[in-house]
Design a protein around this motif. Structure first.
Motif, short mmCIF file in Angstrom:
data_model
loop_
_atom_site.label_atom_id
_atom_site.label_comp_id
_atom_site.label_asym_id
_atom_site.label_seq_id
_atom_site.Cartn_x
_atom_site.Cartn_y
_atom_site.Cartn_z
N GLY B 18 114.73 55.30 54.53
CA GLY B 18 114.16 55.95 53.35
C GLY B 18 113.12 57.01 53.66
N SER B 98 124.47 52.99 48.71
CA SER B 98 123.12 53.38 49.12
C SER B 98 123.12 54.24 50.37
CB SER B 98 122.27 52.15 49.34
OG SER B 98 122.18 51.45 48.14
N ARG B 297 111.48 51.88 50.98
CA ARG B 297 112.92 51.72 50.78
C ARG B 297 113.66 51.80 52.10
NH1 ARG B 297 113.94 51.97 45.26
NH2 ARG B 297 115.74 50.79 45.92
N THR B 303 117.19 54.98 46.99
CA THR B 303 116.41 55.54 45.88
C THR B 303 117.30 56.45 45.05
OG1 THR B 303 114.64 55.62 47.50
CG2 THR B 303 114.18 56.60 45.37
N ASN B 306 119.56 54.47 42.78
CA ASN B 306 118.84 54.04 41.58
C ASN B 306 118.66 55.20 40.60
OD1 ASN B 306 116.70 51.95 43.63
ND2 ASN B 306 118.66 51.49 42.68
N GLN B 307 118.32 56.37 41.15
CA GLN B 307 118.11 57.54 40.29
C GLN B 307 119.41 57.94 39.59
OE1 GLN B 307 115.16 59.51 39.93
NE2 GLN B 307 114.12 57.84 40.93
N TYR B 403 117.74 61.09 48.07
CA TYR B 403 116.36 60.93 47.60
C TYR B 403 115.55 60.16 48.63
CZ TYR B 403 117.10 62.69 42.88
OH TYR B 403 117.35 63.49 41.81
N MET B 405 112.21 57.93 49.86
CA MET B 405 111.66 56.73 49.22
C MET B 405 110.68 57.04 48.09
SD MET B 405 108.89 55.22 51.87
CE MET B 405 109.91 54.89 53.27
N LYS B 407 111.13 59.38 45.91
CA LYS B 407 111.94 60.04 44.88
C LYS B 407 111.90 61.56 44.98
CE LYS B 407 111.35 56.23 41.66
NZ LYS B 407 110.05 55.68 42.07
#
Lengths: 283, 442
Positions: B18, B98, B297, B303, B306-307, B403, B405, B407
């Motif tokens: 991350g 991921s 992360r 990340t 998730n985004q 992204y 960690m 963001k």
């Protein structure tokens, strides 16, 4: 009371989402109509009659009683959002039983899975077995969980029971749980819940509790360091006015929370004597 | 000596952890199209670049399992078989995402919606609890540059960056010189809270040894002490009250503090409640000074997953499309729980290896049903897959967005061509969507 009987034909392999099984949806319908009600099996839409044998009739909602037989451990959301009438489940039941219900009564003669009675708004949920985690808890991200009503669990409840429970004295809302024994984080983020544990309780009971009362009649694995001992009491008055007698040690807390109503007076250093934010453990 | 023609690619973003270091230099042998040298990278990041070189365990063509053995087939045949599995399933699971780029992740969301499937990413076994806590109590976060330039107190709680994010310390949190931290390491006070005396703990200024699984009680005691409450206990989670008081004074007196937390908080008992308490502590510390926190992360683009999932569906992971609209409930729709309860009847794994990481009971049920794997090389998951679709390494053999960690989106670079018939994850998912649509008659 008019009865409608449902019997599960065969235990479904995938979870069956039966939020359709409530007195509200059955009222005024014939058995043939009830059989045609739709529910989700995986991503497929199926008919209630495909999975259940149905008999009986229904007229008025408060006069309706649904009796369900069979192993329902893979049937979810029974009694979700119901507002009146009764449901009796003879057997184990899946997740979300009686979640967000507003009135009426659900009785489970067996074990219930997670999220039983989650975000209850009113009514009564009785489980004559064990319940899973998150009994009466708020769904993810909600700041107001169970608001009213009663949950009774004969056996044990899992972790994070009654998370974010939200009672109010001026609003006369007193969400209440009575259970045999409890897992960790009982009543976390409680804003005025009443919790009575007949037996033992795991760690971190009443973590982040702002208002409310937790009574443990057995042992507690560990009390949070932020709880302050007040002393021994012989009688407890719960927020809803009910009284309990017996020898208890009274703690106030959770003092790690900024908004705690049981404040420490900055001048005298004494803990406020308000009835909020209390943990009682049998002496 | 054979003469080599070398091409150097600069400012390469490392697709491993991350931290997403963006200053790598990669030397490529033009003739063989292979990586021969990686500069600036850490041990683990460098190894990933080398693993993309041709080797015995790289998949070069799509494979289908027949009579217990994999045989190489054409793309058309493999995609057809994969689409067949997904269309027939009543409750398919799409998991992974991921370790690939955002464009492929958004195609994954599209496919899940078409199929009415369950969509999950690896956050459900790593930093998912952090997301749950953030949904409950919010989170004071910032970008890594802020910490680098301003932080004078850095706490690593349950994370071991020396091994997991090796360049994090040098780039953002410990040794680096920042705008207001001109003297680098000497301008920062480092605290490590961990049950084990890790290598990160050994280079810290203060190491607090907490008992395993008792982080919640320690944070709770720190919060109460911060509010001026005299605690009844003499010792909490193996840490004396005097030490807790000392720590609280330190936290209050710093100019800018930050807590970096890892799996030591998210995946020990109490899971998201640890993070919940850590966030509340950070929030309360802001009454005294500036304090922030940051999840460490793991996967380089978890990340991003998730985004991407959040802007498409509203939820970061554990999403169920079975009713046509997204629903969210970790514990009910998260992969491990679903697999243990045997509630899925086929799965598509993208850029992940659950067979090595999930509990045995879950893996057993994963292998019981049809399994499709989109994977560049042989893993325990792909070895048992019914259909294997060979992918190019995102960030090495194809471009994309990832992204960091904190963001911050960064553009991944392509340094070499993918071998054989490998396609990018995005292209594979696009073709699969087409096939699925065809079969569904849309």
């Amino acid at each position: 009371m008019v009865e409608i009987k449902l019997k599960l034909k065969k235990k479904p392999e995938l979870p069956l989402e039966a939020d359709i099984i409530t007195p509200d949806n059955f009222v005024g319908k014939s058995v043939a109509d009830i059989k045609k009600l739709e529910l989700y099996y995986g991503k497929e839409v199926v008919k209630l009659g495909d999975f259940f044998d149905i008999s009986g009739k229904s007229t008025d909602i408060n006069d309706t009683k649904i009796i369900i037989d069979g192993d329902l451990s893979n049937v979810k959301r029974i009694g979700e959002n119901m507002s009146g009438g009764e449901i009796t489940i003879n057997g184990n039941v899946g997740m979300h039983v009686g979640s967000q219900m507003k009135g009426g009564k659900v009785t489970v003669n067996g074990n219930a899975d997670d999220w039983a009675g989650a975000m209850l708004q009113g009514g009564e949920l009785e489980i004559n077995g064990d319940a899973g985690h998150y009994v009466g808890a708020a769904y993810r991200g909600f700041w107001q969980g169970m608001k009213n009503g009663t949950i009774k669990v004969k056996g044990k409840v899992g972790n994070e029971t009654l998370a974010w429970v939200n009672g109010s004295k001026p609003g006369k809302r007193f969400p209440k749980l009575i259970c045999g024994s409890a897992g960790a984080f009982l009543g976390i983020h409680s804003h005025g819940g009443i919790i009575i544990v007949e037996g033992d309780c795991d760690r971190c009971a009443g973590a982040d509790q702002i208002r409310g009362a937790i009574v443990v009649k057995g042992k507690v694995t560990k009390i949070l360091p932020s709880y302050k001992k007040i002393g021994e009491v012989g009688e407890i008055e719960l927020p809803n006015g009910e009284k309990l007698t017996g020898k208890f040690i009274e703690y106030s807390g959770d003092h790690s929370v900024d908004k705690n109503h049981s404040k420490i007076d900055k001048k005298t250093g004494e803990i406020s004597k308000s009835s909020n934010g209390r943990l009682y453990i049998a002496a | 000596m054979v003469e080599r023609k070398i091409k150097t690619v600069y400012d390469v973003v490392c697709p491993f952890c991350g931290t997403l270091c963006d200053d790598l230099e990669v030397d490529i042998d033009i003739k063989e199209d292979s990586v021969i040298e990686v500069r600036n990278g850490c041990q683990i990041g460098t190894k990933k670049f080398f693993s993309s070189n041709p080797s015995g365990h790289r998949y070069l063509k799509p494979r289908i399992k027949a009579n217990g053995e994999h045989k190489e087939v054409s793309w058309d045949e493999a995609l057809d078989a994969a689409a067949d599995i997904l269309v027939k399933a009543k409750r398919p699971l799409l998991y992974g995402f991921s370790s690939t780029e955002c464009e492929a992740q958004s195609k994954g969301v599209e496919l899940a919606e078409i199929l009415g499937a369950i969509l999950d990413n690896t956050a459900s076994v790593c930093h998912g609890p952090s997301l749950l806590a953030i949904q409950d109590v919010g989170a004071p976060l910032s970008t890594l540059g802020e910490y680098k330039n301003r932080a004078d107190l850095v706490i690593f709680w349950g994370s071991n960056p020396v091994h997991a994010h090796p360049r994090h310390l040098g780039r953002y949190s410990e040794f680096v010189r920042g705008y207001f931290r001109k003297d680098g390491r000497n301008d920062r006070f480092i605290i490590v809270v961990d049950p084990r005396n890790t290598h990160t703990a050994q280079i810290a200024d203060l190491y607090i040894q907490v008992k395993p699984n008792e982080d919640y009680e320690l944070i709770n005691a720190i919060r109460a002490t911060l509010r001026g409450v005299e605690l009844d206990a003499k010792e909490v989670s193996g840490v004396s009250i005097e030490k807790i008081r000392e720590l609280v004074e330190m936290l209050k007196l710093c100019n800018f503090g930050v807590i970096f937390f890892g799996m030591g908080l998210t995946q020990t008992l109490a899971h998201h409640r640890n993070i919940d308490a850590a966030i509340c502590l950070t929030r309360e510390l802001n009454d005294h000074t500036k304090f922030l926190l940051e999840p460490m992360r793991g996967h380089y683009n978890v990340t991003g997953a998730n985004q991407v999932f959040t802007w498409n569906t509203g939820y970061a992971y554990s999403i169920d499309f079975s009713r046509g609209y997204p629903r969210y409930n970790p514990g009910e729709f998260s992969s491990v729980d679903l697999l243990i309860k045997d509630e899925v009847d086929s799965s598509l794994i993208v850029a992940s290896d659950p067979a090595s990481n999930f509990p045995a009971a879950a893996v057993k049920n994963l292998f019981k049903h049809p399994l499709i794997s989109i994977e560049p090389h042989e893993t325990p998951t792909s070895a048992f897959a019914d259909v294997v679709l060979p992918a190019a390494f995102a960030g090495i053999e194809c471009e994309g967005t990832a992204y960091r960690m904190d963001k911050v989106p960064l553009r991944l670079r392509k340094v070499k061509e993918a071998p054989g018939e490998c396609l990018s994850d995005k292209d594979i998912l696009e073709k699969l969507i087409e096939k699925v649509k065809e079969k569904l008659g849309e």
